[in-house]
Design a protein around this motif. Structure first.
Motif, PDB file in Angstrom:
ATOM      1  N   SER A 113       0.717  -0.987  -0.263  1.00  0.00           N
ATOM      2  CA  SER A 113       0.234   0.067  -0.306  1.00  0.00           C
ATOM      3  C   SER A 113       0.834   1.542   0.013  1.00  0.00           C
ATOM      4  O   SER A 113       0.609   2.343   0.234  1.00  0.00           O
ATOM      5  CB  SER A 113      -1.023  -0.274   1.186  1.00  0.00           C
ATOM      6  OG  SER A 113      -0.260  -0.048   2.209  1.00  0.00           O
ATOM      7  N   SER A 114       2.096   0.913   0.063  1.00  0.00           N
ATOM      8  CA  SER A 114       2.951   2.015  -0.518  1.00  0.00           C
ATOM      9  C   SER A 114       2.899   3.127  -1.458  1.00  0.00           C
ATOM     10  O   SER A 114       3.152   2.391  -2.630  1.00  0.00           O
ATOM     11  CB  SER A 114       4.355   1.608  -0.578  1.00  0.00           C
ATOM     12  OG  SER A 114       5.301   2.837  -0.020  1.00  0.00           O
ATOM     13  N   ALA A 115       2.263   4.506  -1.434  1.00  0.00           N
ATOM     14  CA  ALA A 115       2.665   5.035  -2.619  1.00  0.00           C
ATOM     15  C   ALA A 115       3.149   5.893  -3.136  1.00  0.00           C
ATOM     16  O   ALA A 115       3.303   5.112  -4.517  1.00  0.00           O
ATOM     17  CB  ALA A 115       1.418   6.074  -2.049  1.00  0.00           C
ATOM     18  N   ALA A 116       4.734   5.547  -2.560  1.00  0.00           N
ATOM     19  CA  ALA A 116       6.040   5.701  -3.059  1.00  0.00           C
ATOM     20  C   ALA A 116       6.367   4.412  -3.762  1.00  0.00           C
ATOM     21  O   ALA A 116       6.956   4.714  -5.268  1.00  0.00           O
ATOM     22  CB  ALA A 116       6.597   6.103  -2.174  1.00  0.00           C
ATOM     23  N   ILE A 117       6.579   2.721  -3.583  1.00  0.00           N
ATOM     24  CA  ILE A 117       6.259   2.347  -4.441  1.00  0.00           C
ATOM     25  C   ILE A 117       5.051   1.663  -5.943  1.00  0.00           C
ATOM     26  O   ILE A 117       6.150   2.022  -6.598  1.00  0.00           O
ATOM     27  CB  ILE A 117       6.629   0.483  -3.703  1.00  0.00           C
ATOM     28  CG1 ILE A 117       7.772   1.198  -3.117  1.00  0.00           C
ATOM     29  CG2 ILE A 117       6.549  -0.278  -4.766  1.00  0.00           C
ATOM     30  CD1 ILE A 117       7.233   0.177  -1.738  1.00  0.00           C
ATOM     31  N   LEU A 118       3.946   2.607  -5.681  1.00  0.00           N
ATOM     32  CA  LEU A 118       3.041   2.287  -6.554  1.00  0.00           C
ATOM     33  C   LEU A 118       3.064   3.331  -7.402  1.00  0.00           C
ATOM     34  O   LEU A 118       2.871   2.965  -8.898  1.00  0.00           O
ATOM     35  CB  LEU A 118       1.698   2.763  -6.122  1.00  0.00           C
ATOM     36  CG  LEU A 118       1.259   2.229  -5.347  1.00  0.00           C
ATOM     37  CD1 LEU A 118      -0.111   2.325  -5.014  1.00  0.00           C
ATOM     38  CD2 LEU A 118       1.222   0.158  -5.779  1.00  0.00           C
ATOM     39  N   LEU A 338       8.513  11.737 -11.300  1.00  0.00           N
ATOM     40  CA  LEU A 338       8.523  13.405 -10.902  1.00  0.00           C
ATOM     41  C   LEU A 338       6.852  13.685 -10.870  1.00  0.00           C
ATOM     42  O   LEU A 338       6.221  13.735  -9.729  1.00  0.00           O
ATOM     43  CB  LEU A 338       9.386  14.068 -11.330  1.00  0.00           C
ATOM     44  CG  LEU A 338      10.605  14.398 -12.155  1.00  0.00           C
ATOM     45  CD1 LEU A 338      10.942  15.325 -12.936  1.00  0.00           C
ATOM     46  CD2 LEU A 338      11.546  15.072 -10.329  1.00  0.00           C
ATOM     47  N   ALA A 339       6.070  13.755 -11.856  1.00  0.00           N
ATOM     48  CA  ALA A 339       4.408  14.020 -10.986  1.00  0.00           C
ATOM     49  C   ALA A 339       3.676  13.058 -10.894  1.00  0.00           C
ATOM     50  O   ALA A 339       2.828  14.502  -9.214  1.00  0.00           O
ATOM     51  CB  ALA A 339       4.167  14.377 -13.084  1.00  0.00           C
ATOM     52  N   GLY A 340       4.106  12.135 -10.306  1.00  0.00           N
ATOM     53  CA  GLY A 340       3.078  11.202  -9.428  1.00  0.00           C
ATOM     54  C   GLY A 340       3.721  11.643  -7.532  1.00  0.00           C
ATOM     55  O   GLY A 340       3.320  12.142  -6.688  1.00  0.00           O
ATOM     56  N   TYR A 341       5.354  11.787  -7.779  1.00  0.00           N
ATOM     57  CA  TYR A 341       5.563  12.201  -6.256  1.00  0.00           C
ATOM     58  C   TYR A 341       5.107  13.605  -6.244  1.00  0.00           C
ATOM     59  O   TYR A 341       5.674  14.342  -4.561  1.00  0.00           O
ATOM     60  CB  TYR A 341       7.328  12.027  -6.521  1.00  0.00           C
ATOM     61  CG  TYR A 341       7.405  10.710  -6.252  1.00  0.00           C
ATOM     62  CD1 TYR A 341       7.230   9.481  -5.100  1.00  0.00           C
ATOM     63  CD2 TYR A 341       8.645  10.157  -7.137  1.00  0.00           C
ATOM     64  CE1 TYR A 341       7.247   8.065  -5.299  1.00  0.00           C
ATOM     65  CE2 TYR A 341       9.213   9.231  -7.226  1.00  0.00           C
ATOM     66  CZ  TYR A 341       8.988   7.504  -6.514  1.00  0.00           C
ATOM     67  OH  TYR A 341       8.624   6.836  -6.786  1.00  0.00           O
ATOM     68  N   ALA A 342       5.168  14.724  -6.778  1.00  0.00           N
ATOM     69  CA  ALA A 342       4.868  16.280  -6.113  1.00  0.00           C
ATOM     70  C   ALA A 342       3.280  15.729  -6.182  1.00  0.00           C
ATOM     71  O   ALA A 342       3.038  16.835  -5.091  1.00  0.00           O
ATOM     72  CB  ALA A 342       5.099  16.873  -7.641  1.00  0.00           C
ATOM     73  N   SER A 343       2.170  14.971  -6.595  1.00  0.00           N
ATOM     74  CA  SER A 343       1.013  15.057  -6.457  1.00  0.00           C
ATOM     75  C   SER A 343       1.489  14.091  -5.097  1.00  0.00           C
ATOM     76  O   SER A 343       0.216  15.061  -4.079  1.00  0.00           O
ATOM     77  CB  SER A 343       0.449  14.192  -7.246  1.00  0.00           C
ATOM     78  OG  SER A 343      -0.447  13.674  -6.709  1.00  0.00           O
ATOM     79  N   LEU A 344       1.859  13.243  -4.703  1.00  0.00           N
ATOM     80  CA  LEU A 344       2.074  12.642  -3.564  1.00  0.00           C
ATOM     81  C   LEU A 344       1.849  14.433  -2.067  1.00  0.00           C
ATOM     82  O   LEU A 344       1.593  13.905  -1.302  1.00  0.00           O
ATOM     83  CB  LEU A 344       2.825  11.434  -3.169  1.00  0.00           C
ATOM     84  CG  LEU A 344       2.628  10.187  -3.891  1.00  0.00           C
ATOM     85  CD1 LEU A 344       2.898   9.062  -3.746  1.00  0.00           C
ATOM     86  CD2 LEU A 344       0.783  10.041  -3.122  1.00  0.00           C
TER      87      LEU A 344
END
Length: 580
Positions: A113-118, A338-344
């Motif tokens: 469930s780790s968003a970073a891994i996803l 980059l986009a995914g991690y910035a959104s997180l």
């Protein structure tokens, strides 16, 4: 005789454009163009392929499973330009690729469930999907549907026990999409080949008219490149039908030969006749037969059998080190991450929206990527306004929600070929409504998340394209020039009676199309070393002059398997005349 005309030999210091930073354009980015001539086919196919499973799940009270059937149903958007023999294989591959993408996403979601891994897995999947779709030339719509589905699946809560059932729903939707894609073969079995041939005839007619008006103008050069691409696509369509020879394929082949003749000798072409033959290919009537073609002439004369027997370029060679696809793959992976991690970091609940926005941008070069970024932002901003207007109706009930999604899916395909931003106006509210099949949500929250993710994905996606430079684009031009020169030399050998003429001519046309594509891709990069523009121009002109010499050979002088039978001296005279 030298294989390269003296006047066209590259000079020791060819004219090049010095390296410089290129400005990114805004003019014309949002201007609508002409719609695709088959826009209604993917539009109706995706509606039919989605309607049946959606209504079935509605009757069962399990609309929460729509995302999984939709993954397979959206495969109905693909392969509408392919002949049915090839479509059956490629569409099955699309369904298999979609199932594999969903499987990776669901298994990953069930294990962590780790968003970073996803996000990391989503970015890698997006890069792989982009690279494989470009290498296999699957599309439109290319990798974007795969990325949208797999990214959404990554963030759908799963348990390992649910994965097989959800994957089975995707395969069921894909099987229905395959049937929908193949169904028109029952009514018009040669429809794709007829359309490809008609496009070649119309493009050749347009080039002939442009050449008469201004033989050396930039508009004429663009028309010639478009005609060469259309002729090449028509031959690829006919070759994709496989070794089975039919009367329809023979008749279509000779029409493509007439388009080639117009491409090589536009002054002698009759644009009205070319357009008349193209119009005659509509419907299911008999294929028009141009003058000078007799019923007994077959594929041997065109060299199609020999070309079909030749070995195909394996997929791994298109992905080998040095491939022009690899820098684009790196841009996709970096930009999506980059986009995914910035959104997180911003606390947005759906980082896959930012990831998909970034993935949607990447085209052959930075200029086209920038254009797509502008189109994506404008389309999404207008689209959230459309969602605000549609949401009250869609929230009336589940049936209304399904109808809204189907109408928007049709509208997206009807508009997206005119300009990407117009299609996004329908895609955006559809994507927002899909999230509500499990449960209805507050429209204001969805709109805010979508706007933020769109801006984050577009800005960081373009930034990644700027940071990951594509210095290999100029190298690709060099290889394309060498390939065009080799193809021209082989064509000249056939012209002199030392080889098969017709396959060599098609290889030369394909090499010239690839050369133009490589030059256009490199010209759109923002920071690039000097480009060999004069060498590209010389190679294109030499190639087209060789094509002109080849198509001027009378039909009766083409020997068995497309091999020339004229004496070498006579063929050389034809080549010298074409140069003049």
């Amino acid at each position: 005789m030298s294989s390269t005309p003296p006047s066209l030999n590259p000079s020791p210091n060819p004219s090049t454009r010095p390296a410089r930073v290129r400005r990114l354009p805004l003019a014309g980015v949002l201007r609508p163009g002409k719609p695709s001539d088959i826009w209604f086919k993917p539009a109706t196919s995706v509606v039919v392929a989605n309607a049946a499973p959606n209504l079935t799940l509605l009757a069962l009270g399990r609309l929460d499973l729509v995302m999984y059937t939709m993954a397979g149903s959206f495969c109905a958007l693909y392969t509408h330009n392919l002949p049915y023999a090839a479509r059956a294989r490629v569409l099955a591959g699309v369904v298999a690729g979609m199932a594999a993408s969903v499987a990776v996403a669901l298994v990953t979601a069930s294990l962590t469930s780790s968003a970073a891994i996803l996000v990391a897995v989503g970015a890698l999947l997006a890069a792989a999907q982009k690279t494989l779709c470009d290498a296999t030339r699957v599309g439109p719509p290319g990798h974007l549907i795969f990325t949208f589905i797999s990214s959404a699946s990554l963030f759908a809560p799963q348990t390992p026990g649910q994965v097989p059932g959800h994957l089975a729903l995707t395969l069921a939707g894909g099987a229905l999409a395959w049937l929908v894609g193949m169904a028109p073969a029952l009514l018009r079995p040669h429809g794709p080949e007829r359309r490809a041939t008609a496009r070649a005839l119309n493009a050749a007619a347009a080039y002939a008219q442009a050449a008469r008006a201004d033989a050396e103008g930039p508009g004429t050069e663009r028309a010639r490149a478009a005609a060469a691409g259309a002729v090449h696509a028509a031959w690829q369509s006919l070759l994709a039908t496989g070794p089975r020879t039919t009367a329809a394929r023979r008749a279509l082949s000779w029409l493509v030969v007439r388009a080639e003749e117009a491409l090589a000798a536009p002054a002698a072409a009759d644009p009205a006749a070319l357009r008349s033959w193209a119009a005659g290919l509509r419907g299911t009537g008999a294929v028009p037969r141009p003058g000078g073609v007799h019923p007994g002439e077959d594929d041997e004369l065109l060299g199609l059998d020999a070309e079909l027997a030749a070995p195909k370029v394996p997929l791994w060679r298109r992905l080998a080190p040095g491939s022009p696809l690899l820098p684009i793959a790196l841009r996709t992976a970096v930009g999506c991450a980059l986009a995914g991690y910035a959104s997180l970091a911003l606390g947005i609940g759906r980082p896959y929206w930012a990831l998909v926005t970034a993935a949607s941008l990447y085209q052959a070069n930075l200029t086209l990527t920038w254009n797509r970024g502008v189109q994506r932002v404008v389309g999404n901003l207008v689209g959230v306004g459309a969602f605000a207007a549609i949401a009250p109706f869609a929230h009336l009930g589940h049936a209304e929600l399904i109808v809204s999604c189907l109408v928007l899916a049709f509208g997206a395909e009807a508009l997206i070929t005119r300009n990407y931003w117009l299609g996004s106006v329908c895609v955006t509210p559809m994507a927002l409504l899909v999230t509500e099949f499990a449960r209805l949500q507050e429209p204001g929250e969805l709109i805010l998340d979508r706007v933020v993710d769109t801006l984050v994905g577009a800005v960081l996606g373009v930034a990644a394209a700027v940071l990951v430079t594509n210095r290999r684009a100029a190298d690709h031009i060099e290889r394309a020039i060498e390939a065009a020169d080799r193809a021209r030399e082989q064509a000249e050998a056939g012209l002199a009676g030392a080889g098969a003429v017709e396959p060599a001519r098609r290889r030369l046309t394909a090499a010239l199309v690839e050369l133009r594509a490589a030059a256009d891709a490199a010209a759109g990069e923002w920071w690039q070393r000097a480009l060999p523009e004069q060498r590209v121009l010389d190679a294109e002109r030499a190639g087209h002059r060789t094509l002109a010499a080849m198509v001027r050979r009378p039909t009766g002088q083409r020997g068995e398997n497309g091999q020339g039978t004229r004496p070498r001296a006579e063929a050389a005279d034809a080549w010298e005349g074409a140069r003049a």
